[in-house]
Enzyme design. Structure first.
Site, short mmCIF file in Angstrom:
data_model
loop_
_atom_site.label_atom_id
_atom_site.label_comp_id
_atom_site.label_asym_id
_atom_site.label_seq_id
_atom_site.Cartn_x
_atom_site.Cartn_y
_atom_site.Cartn_z
N CYS A 74 -33.44 5.14 -7.94
CA CYS A 74 -35.00 4.89 -8.32
C CYS A 74 -35.05 3.76 -9.26
CB CYS A 74 -35.62 6.17 -8.75
SG CYS A 74 -34.98 6.66 -10.22
N ALA A 75 -36.12 3.78 -9.77
CA ALA A 75 -36.44 2.51 -10.76
C ALA A 75 -35.83 2.60 -11.86
CB ALA A 75 -37.87 2.65 -11.15
#
Ligand SMILES: [Fe+2]
Length: 390
Positions: A74-75
């Site tokens: 994810c980020a």
């Protein structure tokens, strides 16, 4: 690293080695489409946004492939860690990418540039920012170091130079970068080193900038090592203030003037044809005296998928001179051909240039946002038709 975590170095090594794995990217579809993880090859990847996991885990988990290790992404590595834990509860082999895309974007991989035995009195390191295709350099000679085109992750350069028992004496930006936030001024200030970036008429730089020495060369001198020449060559074109750095008369840190399979785009200042003509003259006249064997070490790679963790990204001046655009008969035909190759620049580039001209600290989250995705610094065949959105 926790038991379920994998860091960027390990992940890129696994990708480069061709190991079977599946990236399970839980960012939203737009972010996934804009920028994905890749090494020497693009690994298999599946995009299932995090909110869907929250809402439909019972339906999604049974449909995930078994028998291939999953790496959740994810980020920043937070929500993907939760997904990774959930998958393991269901008996699926899953590890979480620690730090997520932010860690991937900041990952730097130093590779030593080969130099002949007779030249071993100094070292040239190409520091590859794999995610973005940005290339910076550390040159070490007798306990003194110069860093060229550093990214904003300045502590990595400091640690690297310290590990080589050297001190940073000079920091150079080959030009005012548009694609990434420069660490040049910050790195120089933290290490009480001189900072050089060219200054063009009408394009002032905030902060202290070292003047070009008389004779046009910086010299690295320390301990008993022979002085090492860093010859600065003005290279207007990609930008008006650009300089290439010729190390020991043979290794040309070319900035974005010359890339491995193209040239730097001359359109980022809204003077595409004028700067394009300058670029042609720079390459065909200002650099004409350099022999074909000159090793070209660019500031960016025009083809991010070719960026590996182990190989130097380099070419020879003779190879670059053979590019079809550079055999065009005039500066004007070259400038028009190059202008036709480039697509629109990312919107953030104008903001990055403003910051790099007046290098104040900015929040890392803003820099992450500006630096999303691979660089788009090149003008090369296919660049307009196929923007780099790996
Ligand atoms: Fe550039």
């Amino acid at each position: 690293m926790s038991d379920d975590g994998i860091d960027v170095t390990e992940l890129l090594a696994a990708i480069d080695a061709g190991e079977r794995l599946l990236l399970l990217d839980v960012r939203n579809e737009r972010d996934f489409a804009a920028w994905r993880i890749g090494g020497r090859r693009e690994p298999d990847a599946l995009n299932v946004p995090y909110f869907r996991f929250l809402e439909e885990a019972d339906a999604i988990v049974p449909r995930l492939p078994r028998g291939v290790p999953l790496v959740t992404v994810c980020a920043h590595g937070g929500s993907s860690a939760l997904v990774s834990a959930l998958l393991r509860e269901h008996g699926i082999v899953a590890r979480n990418l620690v730090g997520g895309m932010a860690a991937y974007g900041a990952h730097l991989s130093p590779v030593r540039v080969p130099t002949p035995v007779a030249e071993r009195r100094f070292e040239i390191w190409q520091v590859q920012r794999v995610a973005r295709g940005c290339l910076s350099y550390v040159v070490v000679s007798g306990g003194a170091a110069v860093v060229v085109d550093p990214s904003r992750h300045v502590e990595r350069y400091e640690a690297f130079v310290a590990a080589r028992n050297a001190r940073i004496e000079l920091v150079i930006d080959t030009h005012v970068h548009a694609d990434h936030v420069s660490g040049g001024a910050t790195l120089a200030a933290r290490n009480r080193a001189a900072y050089f970036v060219g200054v063009a008429d009408g394009w002032p730089i905030g902060g202290a900038v070292a003047a070009l020495p008389a004779g046009g060369s910086f010299w690295l001198r320390r301990d008993d090592a022979p002085p090492l020449e860093l010859r600065m060559i003005a290279t207007p074109g990609h930008t008006p203030e650009g300089h290439a750095v010729l190390v020991a008369g043979r290794w040309l840190l070319s900035g974005d003037t010359l890339l491995v399979d193209g040239v730097g785009r001359p359109d980022l200042g809204a003077h595409a044809l004028e700067w394009g003509r300058d670029l042609y003259r720079t390459i065909t006249q200002r650099l004409a005296w350099l022999p074909d064997e000159t090793v070209v070490l660019p500031a960016h790679t025009a083809a991010p998928p070719d960026v590996g963790a182990h190989d130097v990204i380099a070419t020879s001046l003779g190879e670059v001179r053979g590019l079809p655009e550079l055999t065009l008969p005039s500066a004007d035909t070259f400038a028009r051909a190059i202008a036709a190759l480039v697509g629109p620049a990312p919107e953030a580039y104008a903001q990055i240039v403003v910051r790099n001209r007046d290098p104040e600290p900015i929040p890392p989250e803003l820099a992450d946002e500006w630096e999303l995705g691979p660089n788009q610094c090149a003008a090369r065949p296919g660049a307009a038709a196929a923007p780099e959105t790996r």
